[in-house]
Design an enzyme around this catalytic site. Structure first.
Site, PDB file in Angstrom:
ATOM      1  N   ASN A 119     -25.681   7.464  35.937  1.00 21.67           N
ATOM      2  CA  ASN A 119     -25.951   6.736  36.264  1.00 21.67           C
ATOM      3  C   ASN A 119     -27.690   6.473  36.097  1.00 21.67           C
ATOM      4  O   ASN A 119     -28.101   5.033  35.654  1.00 21.67           O
ATOM      5  CB  ASN A 119     -25.337   6.398  37.811  1.00 21.67           C
ATOM      6  CG  ASN A 119     -25.359   5.723  37.825  1.00 21.67           C
ATOM      7  OD1 ASN A 119     -26.611   5.042  38.713  1.00 21.67           O
ATOM      8  ND2 ASN A 119     -24.671   4.298  38.322  1.00 21.67           N
ATOM      9  N   ASP A 231     -29.217   1.659  45.601  1.00 20.12           N
ATOM     10  CA  ASP A 231     -28.978   2.057  44.363  1.00 20.12           C
ATOM     11  C   ASP A 231     -29.823   2.615  43.954  1.00 20.12           C
ATOM     12  O   ASP A 231     -30.741   3.137  44.038  1.00 20.12           O
ATOM     13  CB  ASP A 231     -28.197   0.142  43.295  1.00 20.12           C
ATOM     14  CG  ASP A 231     -27.691   0.256  41.331  1.00 20.12           C
ATOM     15  OD1 ASP A 231     -28.118   1.668  41.462  1.00 20.12           O
ATOM     16  OD2 ASP A 231     -26.873  -0.199  42.133  1.00 20.12           O
TER      17      ASP A 231
END
Length: 302
Positions: A119, A231
């Site tokens: 990610n 995030d």
């Protein structure tokens, strides 16, 4: 400024009154992974569902495809030699783009098992790459290719490109996401965005102390993010943490106090400092790329 929300008066020191929040580009489905190239005066960022990476030119403002298809690329960074390092959801790997354009696969498996979908990734001053491996790219065909996890959990890893050795450094996350080192590299901040798939799941940032041998210790919750989930993360030269959130970008003092927010009209996925002086915050937020100048400088290099 209406797009700044001051929680603690210390936040006002970051605001430049004459600077506006700018929309640099729109038309993405899920903008992610911005990385700035000071030597070329351009920014590369991902549009995961559209399976492309885009390039924004600082001189002209033009946006064009940088790579298409892009294996549903997500997070990006640069290594200590200025080469692009990319997390690819679709191919379940991390690659490095060489200076001549060739793509080198750095890691796609651990102990014979394929990664879930790397990610985000950061590079430490010793050249090691630290990355998170949640399942977002294998949950559906929207951000990658639907598949089962071969590893069976979501870990954080350290990769030494010199010998290709991969070491698991944390295994107690629900969905590890963005990560960033403090300026002195004594601390590593890692987001857990588990609440994206359940209201009862984590939506916080944890802080670990980094040992000289590359091990992590501690891992207490540094801050909980609301609304949304944490995030992408960036740190400025003074150790303040800038965090993506559901309503914009949240700024935290090194002691964990929330100082303020940059309000964005859509969910923010990732951020990076850029510009020749590293004082421009680029914000990848769902359908658009935004930017604002701040009285702060990003700590990341190059």
């Amino acid at each position: 400024m209406s797009y700044f929300e001051v929680v603690d008066r210390r936040f006002t020191s970051f605001i430049i009154p004459v600077c506006q929040l700018e929309t640099l580009h729109t038309g993405t489905r899920w903008a992610e992974g911005p990385v700035y190239f000071a030597d070329g005066r351009f920014l590369v960022f991902s549009d995961i569902p559209n399976d492309r990476m885009l390039r924004w030119d600082e001189e002209t403002g033009a946006v064009a495809n940088f790579r298409f298809p892009a294996n549903h690329a997500n997070g990006n960074t640069r290594d200590r030699d200025g080469r692009l390092v990319t997390c690819e959801h679709g191919a379940r790997r991390i690659t490095r783009t060489e200076h001549d354009g060739r793509i080198t696969v750095l890691v796609d498996a651990v102990e014979g098992k394929r990664l879930n979908s790397p990610n985000d990734v950061v590079v430490k001053s010793d050249g090691t790459l630290w990355f998170t491996d949640p399942p977002y790219g294998i949950l559906t065909d929207y951000e990658g290719n639907k598949a089962d996890s071969e590893i069976g959990r979501c870990n954080v890893y350290r990769l030494d490109p010199a010998d290709g050795r991969v070491t698991m450094v944390a295994d107690d996350f629900d969905k590890p996401n963005g990560l960033a080192f403090s300026p002195d590299e004594k601390w590593l901040y890692i987001a857990d965005s588990g609440r994206s798939h359940g209201a009862h799941l984590p939506h916080h940032i944890r802080r670990f102390s980094v040992g000289e041998d590359g091990t992590l210790a501690g891992g207490d919750v540094f801050a909980s993010i609301d609304p949304g989930v944490p995030d992408g993360i960036r740190v400025d030269t003074e150790g303040h943490l800038w965090v993506s959130a559901g309503d914009g970008v949240h700024c935290y003092a090194p002691d964990g106090d929330l100082l303020g927010k940059i309000l964005i009209p859509e969910t923010v996925a990732n951020i990076t400092f850029g510009g020749p002086k590293r004082n421009r915050l680029f914000i990848a937020a769902t359908t658009s790329l935004y930017a604002v100048y701040l009285n702060a400088r990003g700590a990341q290099t190059p």
